[in-house]
Enzyme design. Structure first.
Site, PDB file in Angstrom:
ATOM      1  N   PHE A 146       1.266  -0.986   0.140  1.00 31.44           N
ATOM      2  CA  PHE A 146       0.044  -0.147   0.059  1.00 31.44           C
ATOM      3  C   PHE A 146       0.900   1.072  -0.429  1.00 31.44           C
ATOM      4  O   PHE A 146       1.667   0.900   1.147  1.00 31.44           O
ATOM      5  CB  PHE A 146      -0.985   0.083   1.241  1.00 31.44           C
ATOM      6  N   ASP A 215       2.004  -4.841   8.111  1.00 31.08           N
ATOM      7  CA  ASP A 215       1.002  -3.818   8.647  1.00 31.08           C
ATOM      8  C   ASP A 215       0.001  -5.206   8.082  1.00 31.08           C
ATOM      9  O   ASP A 215      -0.175  -5.400   7.490  1.00 31.08           O
ATOM     10  CB  ASP A 215       1.593  -2.865   7.212  1.00 31.08           C
ATOM     11  N   TYR A 240     -10.374   0.791  10.770  1.00 31.25           N
ATOM     12  CA  TYR A 240     -11.603   1.229  10.529  1.00 31.25           C
ATOM     13  C   TYR A 240     -11.815   0.149   9.285  1.00 31.25           C
ATOM     14  O   TYR A 240     -13.382   0.728   8.400  1.00 31.25           O
ATOM     15  CB  TYR A 240     -11.516   2.887   9.748  1.00 31.25           C
ATOM     16  N   LYS A 241     -10.882  -0.561   8.990  1.00 33.03           N
ATOM     17  CA  LYS A 241     -11.800  -1.452   8.003  1.00 33.03           C
ATOM     18  C   LYS A 241     -12.563  -2.762   8.502  1.00 33.03           C
ATOM     19  O   LYS A 241     -13.141  -2.210   9.173  1.00 33.03           O
ATOM     20  CB  LYS A 241     -10.201  -2.046   7.434  1.00 33.03           C
ATOM     21  N   ARG A 389     -12.899  -4.499  -6.643  1.00 33.70           N
ATOM     22  CA  ARG A 389     -12.606  -5.618  -5.381  1.00 33.70           C
ATOM     23  C   ARG A 389     -13.469  -5.642  -4.504  1.00 33.70           C
ATOM     24  O   ARG A 389     -14.300  -4.484  -4.393  1.00 33.70           O
ATOM     25  CB  ARG A 389     -11.074  -4.782  -4.486  1.00 33.70           C
TER      26      ARG A 389
HETATM   27  C1  LIG Z   1      -5.674   1.172   4.786  1.00 35.33           C
HETATM   28  C2  LIG Z   1      -4.059   1.220   4.613  1.00 35.33           C
HETATM   29  C3  LIG Z   1      -3.003   1.894   5.496  1.00 35.33           C
HETATM   30  C4  LIG Z   1      -4.187   3.615   5.961  1.00 35.33           C
HETATM   31  O1  LIG Z   1      -3.184   4.123   6.371  1.00 35.33           O
HETATM   32  P1  LIG Z   1      -3.542   5.499   7.111  1.00 35.33           P
HETATM   33  O2  LIG Z   1      -2.534   6.418   7.947  1.00 35.33           O
HETATM   34  O3  LIG Z   1      -5.197   4.871   7.985  1.00 35.33           O
HETATM   35  O4  LIG Z   1      -4.406   5.936   5.762  1.00 35.33           O
HETATM   36  C5  LIG Z   1      -2.482   1.922   5.390  1.00 35.33           C
HETATM   37  N1  LIG Z   1      -1.658   0.381   4.640  1.00 35.33           N
HETATM   38  C6  LIG Z   1      -2.363  -0.182   4.473  1.00 35.33           C
HETATM   39  C7  LIG Z   1      -1.652  -1.658   4.299  1.00 35.33           C
HETATM   40  C8  LIG Z   1      -3.645   0.144   4.093  1.00 35.33           C
HETATM   41  O5  LIG Z   1      -4.260  -0.943   3.713  1.00 35.33           O
END
Ligand SMILES: *Cc1c(COP(=O)(O)O)cnc(C)c1O
Length: 413
Positions: A146, A215, A240-241, A389
């Site tokens: 990500f 992560d 939040y997921k 997705r």
């Molecule tokens: C959703 C997600 C993020 C989001 O990061 P934020 O700082 O909350 O915006 C980071 N890393 C991964 C792998 C994600 O899926």
């Protein structure tokens, strides 16, 4: 897509029947009533989890009574001050961590920064700014990460005088050497839904004398992680997921107990001080997980998250994983039955050991297809360049939803 389309198309009745039977015997099915949902098929809980019914009333109480009436007394009387560790302990069993190792606060991005710099400092082998460098002078990062993780790892590498090397997760064992300081990996790939082999990669990183940072954004709340069991050093994740904490709810940081006394946060704010109200000029780090704190916690979001986590009270993450795999299997089966040969191609691995809780389908004109799906009440999302997705949150998605989504997808294509 191996089935001949003509023959498979006739199976709608049987798939609908199977969906109904699976939903009828689904032990987690009753949890859907704990969420605010309508009759759309919500397959985007891997981006923003649905609202648990317990949250609005709690937020109202936090705002009106705790803030409105108790005001400053709430830091003690309403447990505001200790919320980051308390809620961390509530998340801990979901990711296989014993209490006292997770602290909630800040965004995932900020926690990636704390973890990667903290990992380099734990690994040792040359101070920042390269004095004595030459030993552990590399940071490996998931080449498919990500984006935010990659951006922040690059900055962390610049700051600590290390070189950042993007590596595909499966190639990490070959890329490790005595030069590796830290390795930042995504447990589940946000685009393809591929689940990486956390136990063996963590073991390889450890054997090389490097520090692992995982992560968990797309795995926590969807599948067992086993942080303690597998010897993970540091981990971060969002809430939040699959944890349904609400838009922008605070993320978390896991620091393995053995490392806590040496964990040297690059953001040592007053909240991570051993005596925050001593107001001393020098920072003396607190012990335990609270070393990962920075400044004043975002109480409103944090306590909304705490209410959201109550849905997990009687839920086992193993049961969630079992249903997640059954749902994604069934969705793939329906797609194969309904969708014309070649119109979509699954990029999510078919092997259970390599699959997260989403199905990604490669599809021509995917952005437009997803817009049409959303108009018809099937909510997934589109990721560049050509990915549809669909996230499956076992707490509130059923087998009937999976069948309907596949059927509407085939009609749309
Ligand atoms: C959703 C997600 C993020 C989001 O990061 P934020 O700082 O909350 O915006 C980071 N890393 C991964 C792998 C994600 O899926």
């Amino acid at each position: 897509m191996s089935e001949p389309a003509g023959e498979a198309k006739g199976s709608r009745e049987s798939l609908e029947g199977r969906a109904a039977a699976l939903d009828a015997t689904d032990e987690l099915g009753k949890l859907r009533a704990q969420f605010v949902l309508d009759d759309t098929v919500y397959l985007d809980g891997n981006s923003l989890g649905a609202l648990p019914r317990s949250v609005p009333g709690r937020v109202e109480d936090v705002v009106r009574r705790q803030w409105g009436s108790l005001r400053i007394r709430s830091w003690d009387e309403s447990g505001w001050w200790t919320a980051p560790e308390r809620i961390g302990d509530r998340i801990a069993p979901l990711v296989g961590a014993a209490p006292g190792q997770i602290v909630v606060g800040d965004s995932t991005s900020v926690n990636v920064f704390k973890a990667v710099v903290g990992a380099v400092r734990l690994a040792g082998g040359g101070g920042e700014g390269r004095e004595g460098a030459g030993v552990r002078d590399e940071i490996l990062v998931d080449a498919t990460t990500f984006p935010t993780d990659g951006y922040i790892a690059a900055s962390a590498a610049r700051m600590t005088g290390r070189t950042l090397r993007p590596v595909a997760p499966e190639e990490v064992p070959d890329a490790l050497s005595g030069r590796t300081a830290a390795v930042l990996l995504n447990h589940v790939d946000y685009r393809t839904g591929r689940l990486h082999d956390l136990p063996s990669l963590t073991a390889a990183i450890r054997a090389a004398g490097a520090v692992s940072v995982w992560d968990l954004c797309h795995s926590a709340g969807a599948l067992p992680v086993g942080l303690d069991e597998h010897g993970v050093d540091l981990a971060v994740g969002c809430t939040y997921k699959y944890l349904n904490g609400g838009p922008g709810s605070p993320a978390y940081l896991y620091v393995r107990r053995d490392h806590q006394s040496r964990f040297d946060s690059p953001l040592p704010g007053w909240n991570s001080h051993a005596d925050p109200f001593g107001m001393t000029p020098d920072h003396v780090p607190a012990s335990g997980a609270l070393r990962g704190r920075v400044g004043t916690p975002d109480i409103l979001s944090m306590l909304a998250l705490e209410a959201a986590l109550e849905v997990w009270d009687d839920v086992s993450i193993d049961a969630v994983r079992t249903k997640s795999l059954a749902l994604t299997d069934f969705f793939l089966e329906c797609v194969e039955a309904y969708v014309l040969d070649g119109a979509v191609e699954p990029v999510t691995p078919s092997a259970h050991a390599e699959r997260g809780s989403q199905v990604a389908l490669r599809c021509a004109d995917a952005g437009r297809v997803m817009r049409r799906l959303i108009e018809q009440g099937v909510i997934g999302d589109f990721r560049e360049p050509n990915i549809l997705r669909f996230g499956f949150t076992p707490l509130y998605v059923g087998f009937g939803d999976a069948e309907r989504a596949a059927r509407i997808l085939s009609r749309t294509l």
